[in-house]
Design a protein around this motif. Structure first.
Motif, PDB file in Angstrom:
ATOM      1  N   LEU A   9       0.825  -1.208   0.000  1.00  0.00           N
ATOM      2  CA  LEU A   9       0.000   0.000   0.000  1.00  0.00           C
ATOM      3  C   LEU A   9       0.861   1.261   0.000  1.00  0.00           C
ATOM      4  CD1 LEU A   9      -2.837   1.201   0.109  1.00  0.00           C
ATOM      5  CD2 LEU A   9      -2.709   1.075   2.584  1.00  0.00           C
ATOM      6  N   HIS A  12       2.271   1.641  -3.387  1.00  0.00           N
ATOM      7  CA  HIS A  12       1.176   2.072  -4.265  1.00  0.00           C
ATOM      8  C   HIS A  12       0.958   3.582  -4.161  1.00  0.00           C
ATOM      9  CE1 HIS A  12      -2.532   1.473  -6.526  1.00  0.00           C
ATOM     10  NE2 HIS A  12      -3.172   2.186  -5.622  1.00  0.00           N
ATOM     11  N   ALA A  16       1.587   6.468  -6.971  1.00  0.00           N
ATOM     12  CA  ALA A  16       0.532   7.412  -7.368  1.00  0.00           C
ATOM     13  C   ALA A  16       1.066   8.836  -7.395  1.00  0.00           C
ATOM     14  CB  ALA A  16      -0.659   7.299  -6.422  1.00  0.00           C
ATOM     15  N   PHE A  64       1.869   0.897 -11.040  1.00  0.00           N
ATOM     16  CA  PHE A  64       0.679   1.292 -10.289  1.00  0.00           C
ATOM     17  C   PHE A  64      -0.443   0.273 -10.484  1.00  0.00           C
ATOM     18  CE2 PHE A  64      -3.340   3.625  -9.881  1.00  0.00           C
ATOM     19  CZ  PHE A  64      -3.180   4.198  -8.635  1.00  0.00           C
ATOM     20  N   LEU A  65      -0.658  -0.157 -11.714  1.00  0.00           N
ATOM     21  CA  LEU A  65      -1.696  -1.156 -11.974  1.00  0.00           C
ATOM     22  C   LEU A  65      -1.344  -2.491 -11.328  1.00  0.00           C
ATOM     23  CD1 LEU A  65      -2.634  -0.386 -15.683  1.00  0.00           C
ATOM     24  CD2 LEU A  65      -3.977   0.068 -13.642  1.00  0.00           C
ATOM     25  N   THR A  67       0.419  -2.959  -8.558  1.00  0.00           N
ATOM     26  CA  THR A  67       0.159  -2.872  -7.117  1.00  0.00           C
ATOM     27  C   THR A  67      -1.344  -2.824  -6.828  1.00  0.00           C
ATOM     28  OG1 THR A  67       0.431  -0.467  -7.178  1.00  0.00           O
ATOM     29  CG2 THR A  67       2.356  -1.785  -6.536  1.00  0.00           C
ATOM     30  N   SER A  68      -2.119  -2.224  -7.720  1.00  0.00           N
ATOM     31  CA  SER A  68      -3.577  -2.202  -7.547  1.00  0.00           C
ATOM     32  C   SER A  68      -4.148  -3.612  -7.580  1.00  0.00           C
ATOM     33  CB  SER A  68      -4.244  -1.367  -8.638  1.00  0.00           C
ATOM     34  OG  SER A  68      -3.850  -0.042  -8.565  1.00  0.00           O
ATOM     35  N   LEU A  71      -3.043  -5.576  -4.448  1.00  0.00           N
ATOM     36  CA  LEU A  71      -3.827  -5.207  -3.270  1.00  0.00           C
ATOM     37  C   LEU A  71      -5.238  -5.777  -3.331  1.00  0.00           C
ATOM     38  CD1 LEU A  71      -2.715  -1.503  -2.743  1.00  0.00           C
ATOM     39  CD2 LEU A  71      -2.353  -3.404  -1.179  1.00  0.00           C
ATOM     40  N   THR A  72      -5.814  -5.828  -4.520  1.00  0.00           N
ATOM     41  CA  THR A  72      -7.153  -6.398  -4.668  1.00  0.00           C
ATOM     42  C   THR A  72      -7.149  -7.879  -4.342  1.00  0.00           C
ATOM     43  OG1 THR A  72      -7.662  -4.773  -6.372  1.00  0.00           O
ATOM     44  CG2 THR A  72      -9.060  -6.720  -6.280  1.00  0.00           C
TER      45      THR A  72
END
Length: 144
Positions: A9, A12, A16, A64-65, A67-68, A71-72
């Protein structure tokens, strides 16, 4: 597991911020905040700087994608298929507040939900005065 999620996080959030910064540095049609301007002769020309920033934007966007999605997936594994409704207790504790409109949620039955009943007013209704009594309306004259 939670420690790994916190690290991802933080990465991430840093990505960002870096992505926002790189996008703002790019030269737009109106000049924007970007580098460039002035004559050549520097280490990088305007075109080379734009290419480097474009490549950097792609790298940050892909990271970024990634890590997204990570995290999901971690969040879905930690959820274990339970719902927030399943986790909350069926009965809420008694409230000590003075508001009569706040009450515990209704039990989970098929009964309809009705609005809460307001307590009776603390003051009594004012006594009727003679002016408040109803007077008969005058009759219209009869036409022949």
């Amino acid at each position: 597991m939670e420690n790994v999620q916190n690290v991802i996080l933080v990465v991430h959030l840093v990505l960002a911020l870096l992505l926002i910064g790189v996008v703002l540095l790019q030269r737009s049609e109106g000049g924007g905040l970007g580098m460039g301007g002035g004559g050549g002769g520097g280490v990088m020309t305007g075109r080379q700087a734009a290419n480097a920033l474009t490549k950097l934007t792609w790298v940050f966007a892909i990271a970024f994608l990634a890590t997204s999605i990570t995290l999901t997936v971690l969040s879905a594994r930690a959820g274990k298929g339970t719902s927030v409704i399943d986790i909350t207790p069926a009965e809420a504790p008694e409230s000590t507040g003075s508001s009569p409109l706040i009450s515990a949620p209704p039990p989970s039955t098929d009964e309809p939900v009705v609005p809460p009943v307001l307590p009776p007013a603390a003051t009594e209704a004012p006594a009727e005065t003679p002016a408040a009594t109803e007077t008969p309306a005058p009759e219209a004259p009869a036409s022949n």
